[in-house]
Design a protein around this motif. Structure first.
Motif: not given
Length: 230
Positions: A106-112, A99-104, A11-13, A145-152
């Motif tokens: 481990s455990g989907n706890a946050s975003i880097l 530019d940037s790239v983001s990722a969840l 799940a990356v931007a 964006k992951d599982q159809g959701m926008t996560l921020r």
């Protein structure tokens, strides 16, 4: 909305430039340095509160740790601020955000988020990086964006970097970090048209409107203080 601290690198931007994508080792190294969910007990961001626009997530306060620095008698508060931010940083540069790239995490706890910068000027570089080269800077926060959701995960003080803008940065890199990744050693200082334009109240009363060239000389001066020795 709750404030929380923080792997699914699938799940990356999206990004327009060739920012190096996240992999397992770089995510884990960044999590360790930033102390993201160290006990493994943080909830899944997919279950977080909603932002007004429907994204799920939370706010964080992205303040890099300040190195202890006590100025000698008669030294100014500005010197103390400069010392806390720049003393001991192995890389000090003026660089333009690309530019940037983001990722969840481990455990989907946050975003880097990994942001690529083009170096425009070098004050200090122990790794030999020079103007014209690129460096990647990692921070806590971002959007995927992951599982159809926008996560921020949003920074309470606003976006730390704007694409195409230049920042004066003190950067550090722990020994086990990914080879390309640096982390903020202190707040980034926005530079516009050769002058300091702070986006943070921590710099506002010291440097607003100051020439970048003058600040660079001040950094070099403070770095010669014996209390600023590495």
């Amino acid at each position: 909305m709750k404030k929380m601290l923080a792997f699914l690198w699938i799940a990356v931007a999206p990004c327009a430039f060739a920012v190096t994508p996240w992999d397992q080792s770089s995510v884990r190294a960044a999590e360790k340095y930033l102390r993201v969910n160290p006990n493994g007990t943080a909830p899944d961001i997919h279950q977080a509160d909603l932002f007004p626009d429907g994204a799920r997530g939370f706010y964080v306060e992205n303040l890099p740790p300040l190195r202890s620095y006590v100025p000698q008698a008669g030294k100014s508060a500005a010197d103390q601020m400069l010392g806390q931010t720049f003393c001991g940083a192995p890389l000090i540069v003026l660089a333009k955000a690309l530019d940037s790239v983001s990722a969840l995490t481990s455990g989907n706890a946050s975003i880097l988020t990994r942001t690529e910068f083009e170096i425009e000027d070098v004050v200090r570089s122990r790794s030999g990086l020079q103007a014209g080269q690129r460096v990647s800077v990692v921070r806590l926060g971002g959007e995927v964006k992951d599982q159809g959701m926008t996560l921020r995960v949003a920074d309470e003080r606003g976006e730390p970097y704007l694409q195409g803008k230049s920042y004066f940065m003190a950067l550090t890199r722990p020994g086990d970090a990914a080879g390309i990744d640096y982390f903020l050693h202190g707040d980034p200082v926005p530079v516009r048209a050769g002058r300091i334009e702070p986006g943070s109240g921590r710099w506002e009363k010291f440097l607003t409107g100051e020439k970048y060239s003058n600040m660079k000389q001040e950094i070099l001066r403070v770095s010669r203080d014996k209390q600023c020795a590495d």
